[in-house]
Structure formats: structure tokens, C-alpha cells
Design a protein around this motif. Sequence first.
Motif, PDB file in Angstrom:
ATOM      1  N   LYS A   1       8.110  -4.081  45.333  1.00  0.00           N
ATOM      2  CA  LYS A   1       8.270  -4.811  46.703  1.00  0.00           C
ATOM      3  C   LYS A   1       7.691  -6.482  46.125  1.00  0.00           C
ATOM      4  O   LYS A   1       6.572  -6.416  45.861  1.00  0.00           O
ATOM      5  N   GLU A   2       8.739  -7.225  46.417  1.00  0.00           N
ATOM      6  CA  GLU A   2       8.238  -8.774  46.369  1.00  0.00           C
ATOM      7  C   GLU A   2       7.836  -9.128  47.467  1.00  0.00           C
ATOM      8  O   GLU A   2       8.308  -8.853  48.531  1.00  0.00           O
ATOM      9  N   PRO A   3       7.156 -10.448  47.642  1.00  0.00           N
ATOM     10  CA  PRO A   3       6.825 -11.003  48.805  1.00  0.00           C
ATOM     11  C   PRO A   3       7.735 -11.803  49.473  1.00  0.00           C
ATOM     12  O   PRO A   3       8.616 -12.382  48.703  1.00  0.00           O
ATOM     13  N   GLY A   4       7.875 -12.141  50.692  1.00  0.00           N
ATOM     14  CA  GLY A   4       8.738 -13.063  51.357  1.00  0.00           C
ATOM     15  C   GLY A   4       9.977 -13.045  51.278  1.00  0.00           C
ATOM     16  O   GLY A   4      10.831 -11.957  50.860  1.00  0.00           O
ATOM     17  N   GLY A   5      10.693 -14.008  52.213  1.00  0.00           N
ATOM     18  CA  GLY A   5      12.289 -14.083  52.249  1.00  0.00           C
ATOM     19  C   GLY A   5      12.600 -15.310  51.243  1.00  0.00           C
ATOM     20  O   GLY A   5      12.349 -15.430  50.078  1.00  0.00           O
ATOM     21  N   ILE A   6      13.609 -16.001  51.883  1.00  0.00           N
ATOM     22  CA  ILE A   6      14.507 -16.862  51.137  1.00  0.00           C
ATOM     23  C   ILE A   6      13.624 -18.000  50.636  1.00  0.00           C
ATOM     24  O   ILE A   6      13.832 -18.573  49.394  1.00  0.00           O
ATOM     25  N   PHE A   7      12.697 -18.365  51.041  1.00  0.00           N
ATOM     26  CA  PHE A   7      11.941 -19.684  50.917  1.00  0.00           C
ATOM     27  C   PHE A   7      10.858 -19.123  49.935  1.00  0.00           C
ATOM     28  O   PHE A   7      10.686 -20.098  48.831  1.00  0.00           O
ATOM     29  N   ILE A   8      10.153 -18.204  50.164  1.00  0.00           N
ATOM     30  CA  ILE A   8       9.433 -17.572  48.759  1.00  0.00           C
ATOM     31  C   ILE A   8      10.101 -17.484  47.365  1.00  0.00           C
ATOM     32  O   ILE A   8       9.539 -17.742  46.669  1.00  0.00           O
ATOM     33  N   THR A   9      11.268 -16.854  47.627  1.00  0.00           N
ATOM     34  CA  THR A   9      12.388 -16.656  46.516  1.00  0.00           C
ATOM     35  C   THR A   9      12.283 -17.905  45.790  1.00  0.00           C
ATOM     36  O   THR A   9      12.377 -17.840  44.844  1.00  0.00           O
ATOM     37  N   MET A  10      12.855 -18.959  46.857  1.00  0.00           N
ATOM     38  CA  MET A  10      12.942 -20.234  46.145  1.00  0.00           C
ATOM     39  C   MET A  10      11.866 -20.973  45.469  1.00  0.00           C
ATOM     40  O   MET A  10      11.909 -21.348  44.444  1.00  0.00           O
ATOM     41  N   LEU A  11      10.626 -20.691  46.183  1.00  0.00           N
ATOM     42  CA  LEU A  11       9.488 -21.297  45.606  1.00  0.00           C
ATOM     43  C   LEU A  11       9.182 -20.676  44.189  1.00  0.00           C
ATOM     44  O   LEU A  11       8.485 -21.300  43.197  1.00  0.00           O
ATOM     45  N   ILE A  12       9.233 -19.150  44.002  1.00  0.00           N
ATOM     46  CA  ILE A  12       9.151 -18.411  42.857  1.00  0.00           C
ATOM     47  C   ILE A  12      10.112 -19.003  41.785  1.00  0.00           C
ATOM     48  O   ILE A  12       9.668 -19.283  40.501  1.00  0.00           O
ATOM     49  N   GLY A  13      11.316 -19.542  42.159  1.00  0.00           N
ATOM     50  CA  GLY A  13      12.197 -19.980  41.055  1.00  0.00           C
ATOM     51  C   GLY A  13      11.899 -21.103  40.674  1.00  0.00           C
ATOM     52  O   GLY A  13      12.022 -21.674  39.361  1.00  0.00           O
ATOM     53  N   ILE A  14      11.536 -21.982  41.408  1.00  0.00           N
ATOM     54  CA  ILE A  14      11.058 -23.510  41.229  1.00  0.00           C
ATOM     55  C   ILE A  14       9.692 -23.478  40.551  1.00  0.00           C
ATOM     56  O   ILE A  14       9.308 -24.225  39.495  1.00  0.00           O
ATOM     57  N   ALA A  15       8.785 -22.739  40.933  1.00  0.00           N
ATOM     58  CA  ALA A  15       7.529 -22.415  40.082  1.00  0.00           C
ATOM     59  C   ALA A  15       7.645 -21.958  38.790  1.00  0.00           C
ATOM     60  O   ALA A  15       7.146 -22.362  37.839  1.00  0.00           O
ATOM     61  N   GLY A  16       8.804 -21.062  38.601  1.00  0.00           N
ATOM     62  CA  GLY A  16       8.920 -20.459  37.266  1.00  0.00           C
ATOM     63  C   GLY A  16       9.666 -21.489  36.507  1.00  0.00           C
ATOM     64  O   GLY A  16       9.439 -21.442  35.270  1.00  0.00           O
ATOM     65  N   ALA A  17      10.510 -22.503  36.924  1.00  0.00           N
ATOM     66  CA  ALA A  17      10.813 -23.510  36.212  1.00  0.00           C
ATOM     67  C   ALA A  17       9.912 -24.530  35.576  1.00  0.00           C
ATOM     68  O   ALA A  17      10.004 -24.899  34.650  1.00  0.00           O
ATOM     69  N   PHE A  18       8.830 -24.879  36.479  1.00  0.00           N
ATOM     70  CA  PHE A  18       7.800 -25.476  36.041  1.00  0.00           C
ATOM     71  C   PHE A  18       6.805 -24.683  34.982  1.00  0.00           C
ATOM     72  O   PHE A  18       6.517 -25.259  33.743  1.00  0.00           O
TER      73      PHE A  18
END
Length: 85
Positions: free
Chosen positions: A25-42
Motif C-alpha cells: 500500500k503506497e501513499p496518495g494519488g496522482i500528485f503523490i505519485t508524481m512527487l515520488i517520481g520527481i524526488a526519485g529523479a533528484f
Amino acid sequence: MLHLLWTAIIGLVVGALAKLIIPGKEPGGIFITMLIGIAGAFLGTWIGRVIGHYQPDQSAGFLMSLVGALILLGIYHLIKRSQTA
């Protein structure tokens, strides 16, 4: 402006792939998913620079961004597991 849009789209794709790869179970919806991807890039960029794979003016590619997002989700699951135990 298009750079920010491209970053958000790639972040969404990377975050969604990371959520598909790591079960649970992961947190959040589309915006949290996007933030995880962007933070992963950093995080992927930082790791790549530390190991000498990227120069100071380069950023992470798709695979290294995915690795960073997977690391972040793994840390999230470790913290979540320790809170419930």
C-alpha cells in the motif's frame, strides 16, 4: 515552462512504475505519485554524482530516476512497517 511540464510527466511515469514494482500500500494519488517520481529523479541524480556517473551539469536519466523512486518507496515501507510493529 515546457521543462516543468516534461518533468511532471516523467515524474508521474517513474512514480507509477515504482509503485507497480514495489508491492504494498503506497501513499496518495496522482500528485503523490508524481512527487515520488520527481524526488526519485533528484535522488538518482545525487547518487549518480556521488558515484561519478554524472557530471555536475547533468541530471539523472529515466533508469536512475526509477532507482531513486524505488529507494524512496522502500524507505517509506520500512518506516511504515516499523510504526505498525
